[in-house]
Enzyme design. Structure first.
Site, PDB file in Angstrom:
ATOM      1  N   LYS A  33       0.792  -1.231   0.000  1.00 22.23           N
ATOM      2  CA  LYS A  33       0.000   0.000   0.000  1.00 22.23           C
ATOM      3  C   LYS A  33       0.822   1.277   0.000  1.00 22.23           C
ATOM      4  CE  LYS A  33      -1.274   0.198   4.881  1.00 22.23           C
ATOM      5  NZ  LYS A  33      -2.399   0.151   5.788  1.00 22.23           N
ATOM      6  N   GLY A  46      15.544  -6.808  16.456  1.00 23.70           N
ATOM      7  CA  GLY A  46      16.050  -7.981  17.170  1.00 23.70           C
ATOM      8  C   GLY A  46      16.664  -9.041  16.271  1.00 23.70           C
ATOM      9  N   GLY A  47      15.843  -9.841  15.600  1.00 19.10           N
ATOM     10  CA  GLY A  47      16.376 -10.862  14.714  1.00 19.10           C
ATOM     11  C   GLY A  47      15.449 -12.044  14.575  1.00 19.10           C
ATOM     12  N   GLU A 113      17.475 -12.647  24.338  1.00 14.66           N
ATOM     13  CA  GLU A 113      16.325 -11.760  24.556  1.00 14.66           C
ATOM     14  C   GLU A 113      15.439 -12.347  25.640  1.00 14.66           C
ATOM     15  OE1 GLU A 113      14.412 -10.563  20.882  1.00 14.66           O
ATOM     16  OE2 GLU A 113      16.306  -9.867  20.054  1.00 14.66           O
ATOM     17  N   HIS A 238       5.360  -3.655  23.521  1.00 12.41           N
ATOM     18  CA  HIS A 238       6.803  -3.776  23.703  1.00 12.41           C
ATOM     19  C   HIS A 238       7.172  -2.906  24.891  1.00 12.41           C
ATOM     20  CE1 HIS A 238      11.080  -3.865  23.078  1.00 12.41           C
ATOM     21  NE2 HIS A 238      10.926  -4.741  22.089  1.00 12.41           N
ATOM     22  N   ARG A 284       7.829 -10.541  27.772  1.00  8.51           N
ATOM     23  CA  ARG A 284       7.388  -9.159  27.517  1.00  8.51           C
ATOM     24  C   ARG A 284       6.137  -8.760  28.269  1.00  8.51           C
ATOM     25  NH1 ARG A 284       8.586  -8.374  21.173  1.00  8.51           N
ATOM     26  NH2 ARG A 284      10.818  -8.467  21.506  1.00  8.51           N
ATOM     27  N   HIS A 345       2.865  -3.229  19.998  1.00  8.95           N
ATOM     28  CA  HIS A 345       3.975  -3.706  19.174  1.00  8.95           C
ATOM     29  C   HIS A 345       3.582  -4.849  18.242  1.00  8.95           C
ATOM     30  CE1 HIS A 345       8.121  -4.570  18.164  1.00  8.95           C
ATOM     31  NE2 HIS A 345       8.061  -5.782  18.677  1.00  8.95           N
ATOM     32  N   ARG A 380       3.720 -13.642  22.477  1.00  7.43           N
ATOM     33  CA  ARG A 380       4.795 -14.080  21.583  1.00  7.43           C
ATOM     34  C   ARG A 380       6.164 -13.975  22.255  1.00  7.43           C
ATOM     35  NH1 ARG A 380       8.288 -11.245  18.035  1.00  7.43           N
ATOM     36  NH2 ARG A 380       7.254  -9.315  18.657  1.00  7.43           N
TER      37      ARG A 380
HETATM   38  C1  SIN Z   1      13.079  -6.144  19.536  1.00  6.36           C
HETATM   39  O1  SIN Z   1      14.130  -6.026  18.935  1.00  6.36           O
HETATM   40  O2  SIN Z   1      12.954  -5.977  20.747  1.00  6.36           O
HETATM   41  C2  SIN Z   1      11.855  -6.521  18.756  1.00  6.36           C
HETATM   42  C3  SIN Z   1      11.969  -7.885  18.235  1.00  6.36           C
HETATM   43  C4  SIN Z   1      10.660  -8.601  18.369  1.00  6.36           C
HETATM   44  O3  SIN Z   1       9.621  -7.953  18.491  1.00  6.36           O
HETATM   45  O4  SIN Z   1      10.668  -9.834  18.387  1.00  6.36           O
END
Ligand code: SIN
Length: 532
Positions: A33, A46-47, A113, A238, A284, A345, A380
């Site tokens: 879009k 993050g990754g 993480e 987040h 999270r 997020h 998640r």
């Molecule tokens: C982050 O880098 O904290 C975000 C990555 C994610 O949402 O998995």
């Protein structure tokens, strides 16, 4: 009226990797879009979480995902995604993605993480999404079977029943009406298979880490077309979005805490252990609730992540994007704490799909954040989203390939073009911006990190007249992108609220003050909604 084999809606990691694979045997039209890179993927810092080290185990990644999902993940899907993950990461490398290598020559510099029991996040410094998007776009542009249309916004799915063509009992998707934003015309794009990969819905909330495109389009379209959607109450906040008026939506990656960053309050006191014994690297849901409680207790506008105790050279190399952006806005992360607040997020629910990414509406698939596969459950696990996107893009492409002979034989009935009727140009955009603002504030204030039944009821009552008003605008005015997106955020907001009030317990990201405990006897199941 055009016909293509496969219509892909969205140009993030899911849409692009699916398109590249399907283009090996079919013609693909990919609509996006805005520009191709205006995606959530492109912002991902993050990754990709995957078992890529000999020290790590599938069973540990599975357990971490299940724990984070608070007993709502589909265990078979978790296993499948975790076990297929390493192959998909290596395939990204084949597509040209360059992940950061370890300091001692290891193939990957694996990041840590929240919620992970091992280092398992493959990354490209703190610009992983941008690197993946770059490589996949190069592959997509090189494919003669992929037509990419930028500035094309999907409005509604074409379905056999609404086209008045339904022969049997089960409905099917026939493509989509798409707004060509350059000339304002609505085009009818028929397709044998349609794939929703339009990302999430962060823009339903006032504060979000998401790009402007995240208006829940895929979920709203699928719901209106009669497909099932699920678990929309689970919106992930987040914990650490940069708190700065001028820096829009900028994320401070969870990897900063993974590398030793500590959450502190205005007095410089670390506080997370008071809220969760796992501290700064709790999952999270727990960290966002801890920050929310700390801010409410002190009345402060933000908290801080402090990583200034680490070597400045390490920080500049590992987090060049965060270092540079914060510096631009007056915060030197090598010397001072970074002000942060939680922000919407990630949408853990979405269009309900099976293990191949296929929705309940025939010939409609959903992938990436738009889909609810069962992987994330109630919360998640960090960096599991890019993983899910590549695993399900692969599975979706395989499903289309395996069924191609039958799909290819599908007769494509004519459908009527978009009916403009007496519609005229909208002269006062305030009709849209005002409603947009109302919905986002309402959702932020009443359906945020901590919820109450009474507030949810109030939101339901306030959203209904807005939905009626937007329906009238759709009839009265020629479509604009703003109007299409407003309708989508209103629909998704209503679905989030409805889903949230159906779950009278607290689980993962859904915390209800009125029902503070998890109730497995009644609620160990997905919340499924459909307009049929
Ligand atoms: C982050 O880098 O904290 C975000 C990555 C994610 O949402 O998995």
């Amino acid at each position: 009226m055009s016909v293509t084999d496969v219509l892909v809606i969205g140009s993030g990691v899911a849409g692009l990797s699916f398109a590249i694979k399907v283009a090996r045997f079919a013609k693909v039209t990919l609509v996006t879009k805005k520009g191709c890179v205006d995606t959530a993927t492109n912002l991902a810092q993050g990754g990709v979480a995957a078992v890529l080290s000999e020290k790590d185990r599938f069973s540990d990644h599975v357990n971490d995902t299940l724990m984070s999902g608070d007993h709502l993940c589909h265990e078979d899907i978790v296993r499948l995604v975790v076990e297929e993950g390493p192959d998909r990461v290596r395939e990204l490398i084949d597509f040209g993605v360059s992940f950061q290598a370890g300091q001692k020559g290891e193939e990957f510099d694996l990041g840590m993480e929240g919620g992970h029991s091992a280092r398992r996040v493959a990354h490209a410094q703190d610009l992983t999404g941008r690197e993946i998007e770059r490589a996949l776009l190069e592959n997509a542009y090189a494919s003669p079977n992929i037509e990419i249309l930028e500035d094309y916004l999907a409005i509604d799915l074409l379905v056999e029943s609404k086209a008045g063509k339904l022969v049997g009992t089960s409905d099917r998707c026939l493509g989509a009406y798409v707004l060509n934003r350059t000339n304002g015309e609505v085009e009818t794009r028929r397709a044998k298979v349609t794939v929703l990969c339009s990302g999430g819905c962060g823009k339903v909330y006032l504060y979000t880490t998401n790009p402007d495109i995240a208006t829940g389009d895929g979920v709203a379209m699928a719901y209106r077309a009669g497909a099932e959607v699920a678990n929309l109450e689970f919106i992930q906040f987040h914990p650490t979005c940069f708190y700065n008026d001028a820096a829009k939506n900028f994320l401070i990656s969870e990897a900063v805490r993974g590398e030793g960053g500590i959450l502190i309050n205005e007095q410089g006191v670390p506080f997370m252990k008071q809220y969760d014994e796992r501290g700064d690297l709790a999952t999270r849901d727990a960290v966002a609730r801890g920050i929310d409680a700390e801010m409410k207790k002190s009345g402060a506008d933000c908290v801080y992540v402090d990583i200034s105790h680490k070597e400045s050279s390490f920080l500049k190399k590992r987090f060049p994007n965060i270092y540079g952006t914060c510096k631009r806005y007056g915060v030197d992360i090598t010397r001072e704490p970074i002000p942060v607040v939680p922000a919407a997020h990630y949408m853990c629910g979405g269009v309900r799909v099976d293990k191949w990414g296929v929705s309940s509406l025939e010939n409609l698939l959903a992938l990436g954040e738009t889909a609810c596969t069962g992987l994330h459950g109630a919360n998640r696990l960090a960096s599991n989203s890019l993983l899910e996107a590549v695993v399900f893009a692969h599975r979706g492409a395989k499903w289309v390939g395996d069924n191609w002979q039958d799909i290819n034989k599908i007769s494509m009935p004519n459908v009527h073009d978009w009916r403009v009727g007496e519609a005229c140009s909208i002269e006062e955009n305030v009709l849209i911006t005002h409603n947009w603002d109302q919905i986002r504030r309402l959702m932020w204030n009443y359906v945020g990190i901590v919820r109450r039944e009474k507030r949810l009821e109030l939101v339901k009552r306030r959203i209904r007249p807005l939905l009626d008003e937007i329906r009238e605008h759709f009839h009265d005015y020629l479509l604009t992108a703003d109007l299409v997106e407003l309708r989508n955020i209103a629909v998704v907001a209503e679905l989030i609220v409805r889903s949230a009030s159906m779950r009278r317990e607290s689980r993962g990201l859904h915390f209800m003050v009125d029902y503070p405990d998890r109730d497995d006897a009644r609620y160990s199941r997905d919340t499924v909604l459909s307009c049929r």
